[in-house]
Motif scaffolding. Structure first.
Motif, PDB file in Angstrom:
ATOM      1  N   UNK A  35       0.832  -1.195   0.000  1.00 33.96           N
ATOM      2  CA  UNK A  35       0.000   0.000   0.000  1.00 33.96           C
ATOM      3  C   UNK A  35       0.872   1.253   0.000  1.00 33.96           C
ATOM      4  N   UNK A  36       0.380   2.284  -0.674  1.00 36.46           N
ATOM      5  CA  UNK A  36       0.968   3.616  -0.583  1.00 36.46           C
ATOM      6  C   UNK A  36      -0.008   4.460   0.236  1.00 36.46           C
ATOM      7  N   UNK A  37       0.506   5.223   1.186  1.00 38.36           N
ATOM      8  CA  UNK A  37      -0.365   6.012   2.059  1.00 38.36           C
ATOM      9  C   UNK A  37       0.348   7.293   2.465  1.00 38.36           C
ATOM     10  N   UNK A  38      -0.364   8.132   3.199  1.00 41.71           N
ATOM     11  CA  UNK A  38       0.195   9.354   3.746  1.00 41.71           C
ATOM     12  C   UNK A  38       0.195   9.256   5.261  1.00 41.71           C
ATOM     13  N   UNK A  39       1.255   9.746   5.877  1.00 38.97           N
ATOM     14  CA  UNK A  39       1.375   9.746   7.331  1.00 38.97           C
ATOM     15  C   UNK A  39       0.471  10.832   7.918  1.00 38.97           C
ATOM     16  N   UNK A  40       0.413  10.906   9.228  1.00 37.54           N
ATOM     17  CA  UNK A  40      -0.377  11.931   9.900  1.00 37.54           C
ATOM     18  C   UNK A  40       0.200  13.316   9.599  1.00 37.54           C
ATOM     19  N   UNK A  41      -0.663  14.315   9.638  1.00 42.10           N
ATOM     20  CA  UNK A  41      -0.246  15.665   9.303  1.00 42.10           C
ATOM     21  C   UNK A  41       0.657  16.241  10.394  1.00 42.10           C
ATOM     22  N   UNK A  42       1.731  16.894   9.958  1.00 41.82           N
ATOM     23  CA  UNK A  42       2.638  17.595  10.855  1.00 41.82           C
ATOM     24  C   UNK A  42       2.450  19.083  10.581  1.00 41.82           C
ATOM     25  N   UNK A  60       2.541  16.186   5.003  1.00 41.65           N
ATOM     26  CA  UNK A  60       2.192  14.783   5.193  1.00 41.65           C
ATOM     27  C   UNK A  60       3.213  13.940   4.434  1.00 41.65           C
ATOM     28  N   UNK A  61       3.960  13.122   5.166  1.00 40.47           N
ATOM     29  CA  UNK A  61       5.007  12.292   4.576  1.00 40.47           C
ATOM     30  C   UNK A  61       4.388  11.102   3.853  1.00 40.47           C
ATOM     31  N   UNK A  62       4.920  10.761   2.687  1.00 41.18           N
ATOM     32  CA  UNK A  62       4.459   9.586   1.951  1.00 41.18           C
ATOM     33  C   UNK A  62       5.046   8.333   2.579  1.00 41.18           C
TER      34      UNK A  62
END
Length: 101
Positions: A35-42, A60-62
């Motif tokens: 899966x490709x996703x985005x991390x939590x917002x910083x 948001x880090x990939x």
């Protein structure tokens, strides 16, 4: 999508550990992209007091989730079963022995 990771620094199992200097040339890890996703917002907030300076940015880090399918370079024992997870009773008994010693 399948990947082969060739730059392996260390391999280990229950019976042996191999450390590279700096890498293990014969080792490889085979993985599949799950899966490709985005991390939590910083949130990045900058402020200088008494200067009316405020800036807000977000990021948001990939992320990529991998599933390891095979590890080459370490011999696998054929007739070994994985260790069962410790039970609560066993953990309590080990704590009591440690407290008494």
């Amino acid at each position: 999508m399948q990947l082969v990771l060739n730059k392996v620094l260390m391999l280990g199992s229950q019976t042996q550990t191999i450390i590279g200097r700096p890498i293990l040339p014969e080792a490889a890890v085979h993985a599949v992209v799950e899966e490709h996703a985005l991390d939590a917002k910083v949130i990045i907030f900058k402020k200088k007091r008494r200067k009316n300076y405020r800036r807000t940015k977000g990021h948001r880090q990939e992320l990529t989730k991998l599933r390891i399918t095979d590890i080459q370079g370490i011999e696998k024992p054929e007739n070994t079963m994985p260790l069962p997870p410790p039970t609560k009773e066993k953990e309590k008994a080990e704590k009591k022995v440690a407290m008494e010693a």
